[in-house]
Motif scaffolding. Structure first.
Motif, PDB file in Angstrom:
ATOM      1  N   SER A 116       0.601  -1.377  -0.093  1.00 12.83           N
ATOM      2  CA  SER A 116      -0.177  -0.177  -0.250  1.00 12.83           C
ATOM      3  C   SER A 116       0.944   1.099  -0.037  1.00 12.83           C
ATOM      4  CB  SER A 116      -1.184  -0.027   1.270  1.00 12.83           C
ATOM      5  OG  SER A 116      -1.588   1.286   1.312  1.00 12.83           O
ATOM      6  N   ASN A 117       0.472   2.404  -0.665  1.00  9.88           N
ATOM      7  CA  ASN A 117       1.022   3.649  -0.674  1.00  9.88           C
ATOM      8  C   ASN A 117       0.485   4.619   0.228  1.00  9.88           C
ATOM      9  OD1 ASN A 117      -1.172   4.113  -2.039  1.00  9.88           O
ATOM     10  ND2 ASN A 117      -0.090   5.197  -3.760  1.00  9.88           N
ATOM     11  N   GLU A 118      -0.094   4.113   1.375  1.00 14.20           N
ATOM     12  CA  GLU A 118      -0.896   4.933   2.490  1.00 14.20           C
ATOM     13  C   GLU A 118      -0.339   4.259   3.473  1.00 14.20           C
ATOM     14  OE1 GLU A 118      -2.518   7.604   1.955  1.00 14.20           O
ATOM     15  OE2 GLU A 118      -2.564   7.359  -0.355  1.00 14.20           O
ATOM     16  N   TRP A 119      -0.367   4.996   4.764  1.00 10.09           N
ATOM     17  CA  TRP A 119      -0.222   4.467   6.095  1.00 10.09           C
ATOM     18  C   TRP A 119      -1.216   3.464   6.536  1.00 10.09           C
ATOM     19  CZ3 TRP A 119       4.051   5.457   8.883  1.00 10.09           C
ATOM     20  CH2 TRP A 119       4.954   6.794   8.393  1.00 10.09           C
ATOM     21  N   ARG A 131       8.570   6.721   5.789  1.00  9.87           N
ATOM     22  CA  ARG A 131       7.563   6.614   4.268  1.00  9.87           C
ATOM     23  C   ARG A 131       8.395   6.356   3.145  1.00  9.87           C
ATOM     24  NH1 ARG A 131       6.493  10.879   1.744  1.00  9.87           N
ATOM     25  NH2 ARG A 131       7.779  12.249   2.792  1.00  9.87           N
ATOM     26  N   TYR A 142       8.860   2.188   3.066  1.00 11.84           N
ATOM     27  CA  TYR A 142       7.529   1.359   2.693  1.00 11.84           C
ATOM     28  C   TYR A 142       6.686   2.077   1.718  1.00 11.84           C
ATOM     29  CZ  TYR A 142       8.079  -0.537   7.290  1.00 11.84           C
ATOM     30  OH  TYR A 142       8.739  -1.135   8.618  1.00 11.84           O
ATOM     31  N   ILE A 180       5.299   4.964   1.345  1.00 11.22           N
ATOM     32  CA  ILE A 180       4.199   5.512   1.381  1.00 11.22           C
ATOM     33  C   ILE A 180       3.962   7.060   0.904  1.00 11.22           C
ATOM     34  CG2 ILE A 180       2.568   6.350   3.616  1.00 11.22           C
ATOM     35  CD1 ILE A 180       3.937   4.199   5.076  1.00 11.22           C
ATOM     36  N   ARG A 181       2.892   7.617   0.353  1.00 11.56           N
ATOM     37  CA  ARG A 181       2.783   8.717  -0.250  1.00 11.56           C
ATOM     38  C   ARG A 181       2.648   9.862   0.967  1.00 11.56           C
ATOM     39  NH1 ARG A 181      -2.240   9.435  -3.598  1.00 11.56           N
ATOM     40  NH2 ARG A 181      -3.225   8.329  -1.698  1.00 11.56           N
ATOM     41  N   GLU A 194       2.766   0.990  12.243  1.00 11.32           N
ATOM     42  CA  GLU A 194       3.236   0.432  10.908  1.00 11.32           C
ATOM     43  C   GLU A 194       4.310  -0.536  10.588  1.00 11.32           C
ATOM     44  OE1 GLU A 194       2.106   0.831   6.784  1.00 11.32           O
ATOM     45  OE2 GLU A 194       1.576   2.093   8.276  1.00 11.32           O
ATOM     46  N   ARG A 241       3.589  -4.169   9.118  1.00  6.94           N
ATOM     47  CA  ARG A 241       4.276  -4.590   8.024  1.00  6.94           C
ATOM     48  C   ARG A 241       5.560  -5.525   8.285  1.00  6.94           C
ATOM     49  NH1 ARG A 241       4.068  -0.856   3.480  1.00  6.94           N
ATOM     50  NH2 ARG A 241       2.359   0.706   3.746  1.00  6.94           N
TER      51      ARG A 241
END
Length: 132
Positions: A19-22, A83, A86, A88-89, A113, A117
């Protein structure tokens, strides 16, 4: 006496999160209440433990407490690093604002997080019993 032949051994299961979100929001403290309480009541200890789990120096977050009256550089840079690690955006501006106004929430979010993960594989040894 009967014997059973095992045709297929259980395989380890890995959960991969692309995922590119938290995984949780900045204010999702209710997702892990004990973690949130620890961060609220003793933020320096919690930040140090989280930094250690992330692979940084245990005492690194104390720089925020000792040297920075405004923007906490260690909290912000750790969030930016996580960020990027991982994928993350987000932006450094957002990281700066979050770290400045709610450091405890940022450290909780980063700990959640890492916990979400983490891929742990436990392999179980199979002991064979010989029948005589």
């Amino acid at each position: 006496m009967t014997s059973k032949m095992v045709l297929k051994q259980p395989q380890p299961v890995m959960v991969h999160q692309d995922s590119n979100e938290w995984g949780s929001g900045i204010c999702d403290c209710c997702d892990d209440v004990p973690m949130c309480c620890c961060a609220f009541w003793c933020l320096p200890c919690f930040a140090c433990m989280t930094a250690k789990k992330y692979g940084e120096c245990l005492c690194l977050p104390l720089v925020d407490v000792l040297l920075s009256p405004f923007v906490p550089p260690v909290t912000m840079s750790t969030r930016v690093s996580m960020r990027q690690l991982y994928g993350i955006r987000g932006s450094m501006f957002n990281d700066c604002v979050c770290a400045t106004f709610c450091a405890a929430c940022v450290w909780c979010q980063m700990a959640r997080e890492m916990k979400a993960r983490a891929i742990e594989i436990v392999l179980v040894n199979k002991h064979t019993k010989t029948l005589a």
